[in-house]
Design a protein around this motif. Structure first.
Motif, PDB file in Angstrom:
ATOM      1  N   VAL A 160      27.452  24.942 -26.449  1.00  0.00           N
ATOM      2  CA  VAL A 160      26.703  24.084 -27.362  1.00  0.00           C
ATOM      3  C   VAL A 160      27.657  23.323 -28.283  1.00  0.00           C
ATOM      4  O   VAL A 160      28.742  23.800 -28.614  1.00  0.00           O
ATOM      5  CB  VAL A 160      25.706  24.905 -28.210  1.00  0.00           C
ATOM      6  CG1 VAL A 160      24.578  25.442 -27.343  1.00  0.00           C
ATOM      7  CG2 VAL A 160      26.402  26.054 -28.939  1.00  0.00           C
ATOM      8  N   GLU A 161      27.219  22.142 -28.684  1.00  0.00           N
ATOM      9  CA  GLU A 161      27.987  21.297 -29.598  1.00  0.00           C
ATOM     10  C   GLU A 161      27.027  20.684 -30.604  1.00  0.00           C
ATOM     11  O   GLU A 161      26.102  19.951 -30.242  1.00  0.00           O
ATOM     12  CB  GLU A 161      28.718  20.203 -28.826  1.00  0.00           C
ATOM     13  CG  GLU A 161      29.527  19.260 -29.717  1.00  0.00           C
ATOM     14  CD  GLU A 161      30.105  18.089 -28.946  1.00  0.00           C
ATOM     15  OE1 GLU A 161      31.291  18.142 -28.585  1.00  0.00           O
ATOM     16  OE2 GLU A 161      29.340  17.121 -28.688  1.00  0.00           O
ATOM     17  N   PHE A 162      27.241  20.991 -31.890  1.00  0.00           N
ATOM     18  CA  PHE A 162      26.403  20.485 -32.974  1.00  0.00           C
ATOM     19  C   PHE A 162      27.152  19.412 -33.755  1.00  0.00           C
ATOM     20  O   PHE A 162      28.381  19.408 -33.808  1.00  0.00           O
ATOM     21  CB  PHE A 162      26.026  21.613 -33.939  1.00  0.00           C
ATOM     22  CG  PHE A 162      25.384  22.799 -33.293  1.00  0.00           C
ATOM     23  CD1 PHE A 162      24.071  22.753 -32.882  1.00  0.00           C
ATOM     24  CD2 PHE A 162      26.098  23.975 -33.088  1.00  0.00           C
ATOM     25  CE1 PHE A 162      23.461  23.835 -32.281  1.00  0.00           C
ATOM     26  CE2 PHE A 162      25.509  25.074 -32.481  1.00  0.00           C
ATOM     27  CZ  PHE A 162      24.187  24.999 -32.078  1.00  0.00           C
ATOM     28  N   THR A 163      26.405  18.537 -34.395  1.00  0.00           N
ATOM     29  CA  THR A 163      26.971  17.497 -35.262  1.00  0.00           C
ATOM     30  C   THR A 163      26.740  17.880 -36.713  1.00  0.00           C
ATOM     31  O   THR A 163      25.641  18.286 -37.091  1.00  0.00           O
ATOM     32  CB  THR A 163      26.314  16.143 -34.984  1.00  0.00           C
ATOM     33  OG1 THR A 163      26.479  15.821 -33.597  1.00  0.00           O
ATOM     34  CG2 THR A 163      26.933  15.040 -35.835  1.00  0.00           C
ATOM     35  N   ALA A 164      27.783  17.769 -37.538  1.00  0.00           N
ATOM     36  CA  ALA A 164      27.680  18.133 -38.950  1.00  0.00           C
ATOM     37  C   ALA A 164      28.491  17.148 -39.790  1.00  0.00           C
ATOM     38  O   ALA A 164      29.469  16.566 -39.300  1.00  0.00           O
ATOM     39  CB  ALA A 164      28.188  19.560 -39.171  1.00  0.00           C
ATOM     40  N   PRO A 165      28.121  16.961 -41.063  1.00  0.00           N
ATOM     41  CA  PRO A 165      28.904  16.076 -41.927  1.00  0.00           C
ATOM     42  C   PRO A 165      30.195  16.743 -42.380  1.00  0.00           C
ATOM     43  O   PRO A 165      30.348  17.961 -42.293  1.00  0.00           O
ATOM     44  CB  PRO A 165      27.967  15.855 -43.120  1.00  0.00           C
ATOM     45  CG  PRO A 165      27.149  17.103 -43.176  1.00  0.00           C
ATOM     46  CD  PRO A 165      26.946  17.528 -41.749  1.00  0.00           C
ATOM     47  N   ARG A 166      31.127  15.966 -42.838  1.00  0.00           N
ATOM     48  CA  ARG A 166      32.358  16.507 -43.410  1.00  0.00           C
ATOM     49  C   ARG A 166      32.041  17.239 -44.716  1.00  0.00           C
ATOM     50  O   ARG A 166      31.041  16.949 -45.372  1.00  0.00           O
ATOM     51  CB  ARG A 166      33.379  15.397 -43.636  1.00  0.00           C
ATOM     52  CG  ARG A 166      33.903  14.807 -42.335  1.00  0.00           C
ATOM     53  CD  ARG A 166      35.097  13.912 -42.539  1.00  0.00           C
ATOM     54  NE  ARG A 166      35.669  13.477 -41.261  1.00  0.00           N
ATOM     55  CZ  ARG A 166      36.546  14.175 -40.560  1.00  0.00           C
ATOM     56  NH1 ARG A 166      36.972  15.348 -41.025  1.00  0.00           N
ATOM     57  NH2 ARG A 166      37.018  13.724 -39.420  1.00  0.00           N
ATOM     58  N   ASP A 167      32.906  18.176 -45.108  1.00  0.00           N
ATOM     59  CA  ASP A 167      32.642  18.936 -46.327  1.00  0.00           C
ATOM     60  C   ASP A 167      33.126  18.171 -47.553  1.00  0.00           C
ATOM     61  O   ASP A 167      33.683  17.070 -47.454  1.00  0.00           O
ATOM     62  CB  ASP A 167      33.225  20.349 -46.242  1.00  0.00           C
ATOM     63  CG  ASP A 167      34.748  20.399 -46.338  1.00  0.00           C
ATOM     64  OD1 ASP A 167      35.391  19.361 -46.587  1.00  0.00           O
ATOM     65  OD2 ASP A 167      35.299  21.510 -46.163  1.00  0.00           O
ATOM     66  N   THR A 168      32.916  18.740 -48.716  1.00  0.00           N
ATOM     67  CA  THR A 168      33.186  18.026 -49.967  1.00  0.00           C
ATOM     68  C   THR A 168      34.672  17.749 -50.166  1.00  0.00           C
ATOM     69  O   THR A 168      35.043  16.709 -50.713  1.00  0.00           O
ATOM     70  CB  THR A 168      32.634  18.816 -51.163  1.00  0.00           C
ATOM     71  OG1 THR A 168      32.976  20.199 -51.021  1.00  0.00           O
ATOM     72  CG2 THR A 168      31.127  18.700 -51.236  1.00  0.00           C
ATOM     73  N   PHE A 169      35.536  18.665 -49.782  1.00  0.00           N
ATOM     74  CA  PHE A 169      36.974  18.429 -49.910  1.00  0.00           C
ATOM     75  C   PHE A 169      37.385  17.213 -49.081  1.00  0.00           C
ATOM     76  O   PHE A 169      38.135  16.347 -49.543  1.00  0.00           O
ATOM     77  CB  PHE A 169      37.747  19.673 -49.464  1.00  0.00           C
ATOM     78  CG  PHE A 169      39.239  19.486 -49.423  1.00  0.00           C
ATOM     79  CD1 PHE A 169      39.990  19.536 -50.588  1.00  0.00           C
ATOM     80  CD2 PHE A 169      39.899  19.265 -48.221  1.00  0.00           C
ATOM     81  CE1 PHE A 169      41.370  19.365 -50.553  1.00  0.00           C
ATOM     82  CE2 PHE A 169      41.274  19.094 -48.175  1.00  0.00           C
ATOM     83  CZ  PHE A 169      42.012  19.143 -49.344  1.00  0.00           C
TER      84      PHE A 169
END
Length: 561
Positions: free
Chosen positions: A192-201
């Motif tokens: 599986v491959e999910f899409t996520a936003p970059r973190d705050t740093f």
């Protein structure tokens, strides 16, 4: 229609949300003695009555308790041995009247305030800043991406467009010398491959934009036996420890350390080496397989910034807690999701809807969240975000909103847990700066690494929890684990071993028992059990320590008299 919100209205909403969350998170500190506090008082550790040598990973003499071992002799007595326990560096001060000390004095605000005081002292700032610089992403000195170093098969560019067929499947581990049981799950495993936003740093400090990909396995189960021939489909989501990489090779004869002949101290072995990419992965995959064999669907993926997953930053456990809900949403809707089926077909987006989660909505399939070490942190944040409040402690101005409120999350599995928060740091020189480091990383670099006290404060809202740990675990002391256990109102269990934080160093018998109890706990949550059958009984702190069998992490085993 787009809603227009004026600035005063936004401020009122923000203040209301912050006030709500603050009230929730500090309830234990402001409402006088709670049942959890009374339980904690009853479980106060008695003074230690002996000292013993502890090898990995403390290499020090440590206080403990003299406990009977083996069979009693003809006089009705038996030999005793000193069993070491790492104690808390921050006991509640005598006469403290501020409620629960380990919650009230270790909040996000107070930890950041201590960091601001440290920054005004040049020596303090220099010491802590040096530690933070060593941990700031990408942490290349810790070789976080080692998958594919020993065997080039399975090596990918985690930040590129990945052919999912290049990722190692469970069947890879069937061959010699590995011969891992996880290979038996290959026919049920989806990549599986999910899409996520970059973190705050990444967004704030590094000005990075766009999304990243999280990759791993989804192993379908046959359903948990609910009795009378009924099978209940349920999902366990398991988060690995720091440096954990789902498909990394570990040679079965590998060790975590060697013992220096001159000093008698343990010295960690660096990985990757010629035969092992990352240590501890055999044990981790055994856990996944055991849960799947018990009937559970199992989701396991590499955290952002490590192994198969994209991203530059790997240490924001608050963000990683939110990734759990992103993955669940993707599995239900197909948005940002790609999967490789066991038959070798690649599906994407809308074509993946209904393929996993047993065809159920993510808000309905029974869920258990689990994590080891750093994964326990992200699991604790996920539980807190679901049951207590969602607070952006990694933002320049933290804000809190009401919890997600999914009712199908049945409980949490916390292995080598950090979940009791900053107040329960062990009394050891190498841990003395942890809370200044925590405050500095959150305040100056927008990274929530170790949890503050809000995870502990909200545990009375969690439905159930399982804890597995070593007696000299550096993550949190046993006092912290007992404090967390006491706040859980539903089914719960603590399993202990005479060993350190790193469970892969424990004797095989202790690992197997922990795995067995973890599966019993998870199954009980799904079938609605009100107790956990077969748990070792204990009534106070010392009798809890005495639940450990007479087996030891090898470098800490007492020498014969």
């Amino acid at each position: 229609m787009t809603e227009t919100i004026t600035r005063p209205a936004r401020l009122r909403r923000r203040a209301a949300a912050s006030g709500l969350a603050a009230a929730l998170l500090l309830l234990g500190a402001c409402s006088g003695p709670t049942e959890a506090q009374r339980l904690a008082t009853a479980s106060t550790p008695p003074p230690t009555d002996c000292t013993a040598w502890v090898g990995t990973d403390r290499n020090a003499m440590m206080g403990g308790y003299l406990l009977p071992q083996g069979q009693k002799n003809s006089k009705g007595t038996g030999a005793k041995v000193c069993v070491p326990v790492l104690m808390t560096a921050n006991p509640t001060p005598s006469g403290y009247a501020g409620g629960d000390y380990h919650i009230a004095e270790f909040t996000d605000d107070k930890l950041k305030a201590r960091w601001r005081t440290c920054k005004e002292d040049p020596a303090c700032f220099k010491r802590i800043d040096a530690q933070m610089q060593r941990w700031l992403p990408p942490n290349k000195e810790r070789a976080t991406r080692s998958t594919g170093v020993v065997d080039p098969s399975g090596k990918i560019d985690p930040d590129g467009q990945v052919d999912l067929k290049q990722i190692r499947r469970p069947a890879f581990f069937a061959k010699a010398p590995y011969r891992e049981s996880i290979a038996g799950a290959d026919a049920r495993t989806y990549v599986v491959e999910f899409t996520a936003p970059r973190d705050t740093f990444e967004r704030i400090d590094l000005k990075m934009t766009g999304n990243i990909k999280l990759r791993g396995w989804y192993i379908e189960g046959a359903g948990v036996d609910g009795g009378k021939g009924k099978k209940v489909r349920a999902l366990v989501i398991m988060a690995p420890g720091g440096g954990g990489q789902l498909t990394a090779i570990q040679h079965p004869d590998e060790a975590s350390y060697h013992i220096d002949e001159k000093t008698g101290k343990t010295v960690p072995i660096n990985f990757p080496n010629a035969t092992t990419e990352t240590m501890g992965q055999r044990w981790w995959r055994e856990n996944l397989y055991a849960l799947n064999q018990a009937g559970f669907d199992v989701l396991a993926y590499d955290r952002r910034g490590e192994g198969l997953s994209g991203g530059f930053s790997d240490t924001n456990t608050l963000e990683q807690g939110e990734d759990v809900f992103r993955a669940l949403t993707a599995l239900e809707t197909g948005r940002g999701l790609r999967i490789l089926t066991p038959q070798g077909q690649v599906l994407e987006g809308e074509a993946t809807r209904g393929k996993l989660l047993a065809g159920m909505p993510s808000s309905e399939i029974p869920l258990v969240l689990g994590g080891y070490s750093r994964g326990s942190m992200s699991t604790a944040w996920a539980m807190t975000r679901n049951y207590v409040a969602q607070c952006s402690f990694d933002m320049p101005e933290p804000n809190c909103t009401p919890p997600k409120g999914l009712r199908n999350i049945r409980g949490a599995i916390l292995l080598s847990s950090f979940a009791s928060g900053a107040g329960y740091v062990g009394d050891s020189p190498d841990l003395a700066d942890r809370n200044l480091f925590l405050g500095g990383m959150a305040a100056d670099h927008h990274i929530v690494f170790y949890p503050n006290s809000s995870t502990l404060a909200g545990m009375d809202r969690w439905p159930a929890a399982f804890f597995g740990k070593g007696l000299w675990d550096r993550a949190e002391t046993l006092e912290g684990t007992v404090a967390a256990y006491n706040r859980i109102r539903g089914v719960k269990e603590i399993v202990l071993a005479r060993g350190p934080h790193s469970i892969e160093t424990w004797p095989a018998s202790d690992q197997a028992y922990l795995r067995e109890r973890m599966v019993v706990f998870a199954k009980a949550l799904i079938v609605g059990g009100r107790t956990i059958p077969g748990a070792r009984p204990w009534k106070d702190f010392k009798s809890l320590v005495a639940t450990t069998p007479d087996s030891w992490e090898p470098s800490s085993r007492p020498k014969p008299p």
